[in-house]
Design a protein around this motif. Structure first.
Motif, PDB file in Angstrom:
ATOM      1  N   PHE A  37       0.677  -1.414  -0.641  1.00  0.00           N
ATOM      2  CA  PHE A  37      -0.024  -0.094   0.097  1.00  0.00           C
ATOM      3  C   PHE A  37       0.610   1.459   0.009  1.00  0.00           C
ATOM      4  O   PHE A  37       1.720   0.898   0.821  1.00  0.00           O
ATOM      5  N   ILE A  38       0.711   2.467  -0.912  1.00  0.00           N
ATOM      6  CA  ILE A  38       1.555   3.876  -1.084  1.00  0.00           C
ATOM      7  C   ILE A  38       0.489   4.878  -0.388  1.00  0.00           C
ATOM      8  O   ILE A  38      -0.575   4.689  -1.336  1.00  0.00           O
ATOM      9  N   PHE A  39       0.548   5.035   0.533  1.00  0.00           N
ATOM     10  CA  PHE A  39       0.358   6.491   0.612  1.00  0.00           C
ATOM     11  C   PHE A  39       0.822   7.439   0.082  1.00  0.00           C
ATOM     12  O   PHE A  39       1.746   8.211   0.546  1.00  0.00           O
ATOM     13  N   TYR A  40       0.230   8.126  -1.391  1.00  0.00           N
ATOM     14  CA  TYR A  40       0.626   9.119  -1.622  1.00  0.00           C
ATOM     15  C   TYR A  40       0.501  10.270  -1.287  1.00  0.00           C
ATOM     16  O   TYR A  40       2.097  11.076  -1.536  1.00  0.00           O
ATOM     17  N   THR A  41       0.683  10.567  -0.034  1.00  0.00           N
ATOM     18  CA  THR A  41       0.601  12.332   0.308  1.00  0.00           C
ATOM     19  C   THR A  41       1.677  12.177   0.902  1.00  0.00           C
ATOM     20  O   THR A  41       2.536  13.039   1.026  1.00  0.00           O
ATOM     21  N   ALA A  42       2.296  11.050   1.915  1.00  0.00           N
ATOM     22  CA  ALA A  42       3.664  11.007   2.097  1.00  0.00           C
ATOM     23  C   ALA A  42       5.041  10.874   0.724  1.00  0.00           C
ATOM     24  O   ALA A  42       5.534  11.402   0.830  1.00  0.00           O
ATOM     25  N   TYR A  43       4.209  10.741   0.033  1.00  0.00           N
ATOM     26  CA  TYR A  43       5.162   9.806  -1.004  1.00  0.00           C
ATOM     27  C   TYR A  43       5.349  10.999  -1.667  1.00  0.00           C
ATOM     28  O   TYR A  43       6.579  11.798  -2.169  1.00  0.00           O
ATOM     29  N   LEU A  44       4.411  12.439  -2.228  1.00  0.00           N
ATOM     30  CA  LEU A  44       4.874  13.431  -2.249  1.00  0.00           C
ATOM     31  C   LEU A  44       5.912  14.146  -1.784  1.00  0.00           C
ATOM     32  O   LEU A  44       7.104  14.792  -2.503  1.00  0.00           O
ATOM     33  N   GLN A  45       5.795  14.221  -0.307  1.00  0.00           N
ATOM     34  CA  GLN A  45       6.545  15.114  -0.069  1.00  0.00           C
ATOM     35  C   GLN A  45       8.167  14.208  -0.019  1.00  0.00           C
ATOM     36  O   GLN A  45       9.359  14.719  -0.085  1.00  0.00           O
ATOM     37  N   LYS A  46       8.487  12.582   0.167  1.00  0.00           N
ATOM     38  CA  LYS A  46       9.244  11.985  -0.374  1.00  0.00           C
ATOM     39  C   LYS A  46       9.956  12.810  -1.094  1.00  0.00           C
ATOM     40  O   LYS A  46      11.178  13.192  -1.905  1.00  0.00           O
ATOM     41  N   LEU A  47       9.086  12.508  -2.633  1.00  0.00           N
ATOM     42  CA  LEU A  47       9.386  13.194  -3.707  1.00  0.00           C
ATOM     43  C   LEU A  47      10.313  14.185  -3.741  1.00  0.00           C
ATOM     44  O   LEU A  47      11.048  14.857  -4.098  1.00  0.00           O
TER      45      LEU A  47
END
Length: 300
Positions: A37-47
């Motif tokens: 499962f990927i939580f994209y809100t957190a992924y955007l910060q990572k990116l």
């Protein structure tokens, strides 16, 4: 084959929450192409900020295999190994394809001067959040679009105020357009639903697959919870959609938006505070720990 089997196809925001909410007494099968499962809100910060932040977690679908075909009339799902699984009820939660969105966002991040807009106005929350994050990196940022007017005048006015406060000007055109996410190739289109998120008899559609709904994780989770409860006979009322999102301004405050204006409602709320930044960071961690389960946050 079990006569009353419920098939959930897709294990993202919506599919997982439908699966979690379905009663333990029900015969349910969760089909996904990966156990993650990927939580994209957190992924955007990572990116954007290259932070050491966990944005994915392992999950346990019933079947891990790529879906090749779906017969909506007979409610049969054919997976890559040739197996066919038939259900009494079918929940489609395949999401949409975001690869082109993410590719463009990666290119935008590399620029020092950006003018952001979105192809689909319902993705504005994403474009505006990106604008705030890039401004935090001291980039020259402008934004083109209706600035969430479709969520209400109070919402739009408050977001405009903070765009200006943070040095993000409005432009008359955009060079950096975030494309709309594309329909999943298995179905090939976004699907309309009735007031109970049903596409046709016994076939429910939730999450990013719903036609003319925002592709928003929080909303997708609510849809999953709703359908799970509906099929478990815990509720029987219509689904009441609401747009809920927290936009981090990057300056120690966040804008908390709640509105049902898009669905001909009359409710809109917009609040700004430092505590809402903490809420957003908490949510990013909560869903990883809870493996995508909405739980008590459904009541917020």
């Amino acid at each position: 084959m079990e006569a009353k089997k419920i098939l959930i196809v897709g294990a993202g925001y919506a599919g997982l929450n439908a699966y979690y909410e379905l009663g333990k007494h029900l015969d349910k099968t969760l089909i996904a192409d990966k156990a993650q499962f990927i939580f994209y809100t957190a992924y955007l910060q990572k990116l954007i900020f290259n932070k050491s932040i966990q944005y994915a977690t392992n999950i346990k679908p019933t079947i891990i295999n790529k879906v090749k075909e779906i017969d909506l009339e007979r409610k049969i799902v054919k997976i890559e190994n040739g197996t066919e699984i038939q259900g009494h009820k079918l929940i489609l939660a395949l999401g949409c394809k975001r690869e082109s969105q993410l590719d463009i966002i990666r290119k935008i991040i590399e620029k020092d001067r950006v003018s952001i807009s979105v192809e689909n106005y319902l993705d504005e929350y994403l474009g505006i959040q990106l604008a705030f994050y890039l401004r935090k990196l001291n980039k020259e940022v402008s934004y083109y679009g209706p600035v969430l007017k479709w969520l209400g005048e109070k919402v739009s006015s408050k977001v405009l105020e903070f765009l200006e406060k943070n040095g993000i000007r409005l432009s008359e055109k955009s060079d950096d357009i975030i494309p709309a996410c594309e329909p999943n190739e298995v179905i090939g289109d976004f699907l309309p639903v009735n007031d109970k998120l049903e596409y046709k008899n016994g076939v429910f559609v939730i999450g990013d697959m719903i036609k003319n709904y925002p592709k928003l994780g929080e909303l997708a989770m609510r849809e999953g919870v709703y359908v799970g409860r509906l099929l478990s006979k815990k509720i029987n009322e219509s689904f009441r959609p609401i747009f809920i999102n927290i936009i981090d301004t990057g300056k120690g405050e966040a804008i908390h938006i709640r509105s049902n204006i898009l669905w001909n409602g009359n409710f809109e709320s917009v609040k700004v505070s430092k505590i809402r930044v903490i809420m957003k960071r908490f949510i990013e961690r909560y869903y990883i720990i809870r493996k995508g389960k909405m739980g008590v946050l459904y009541k917020l």
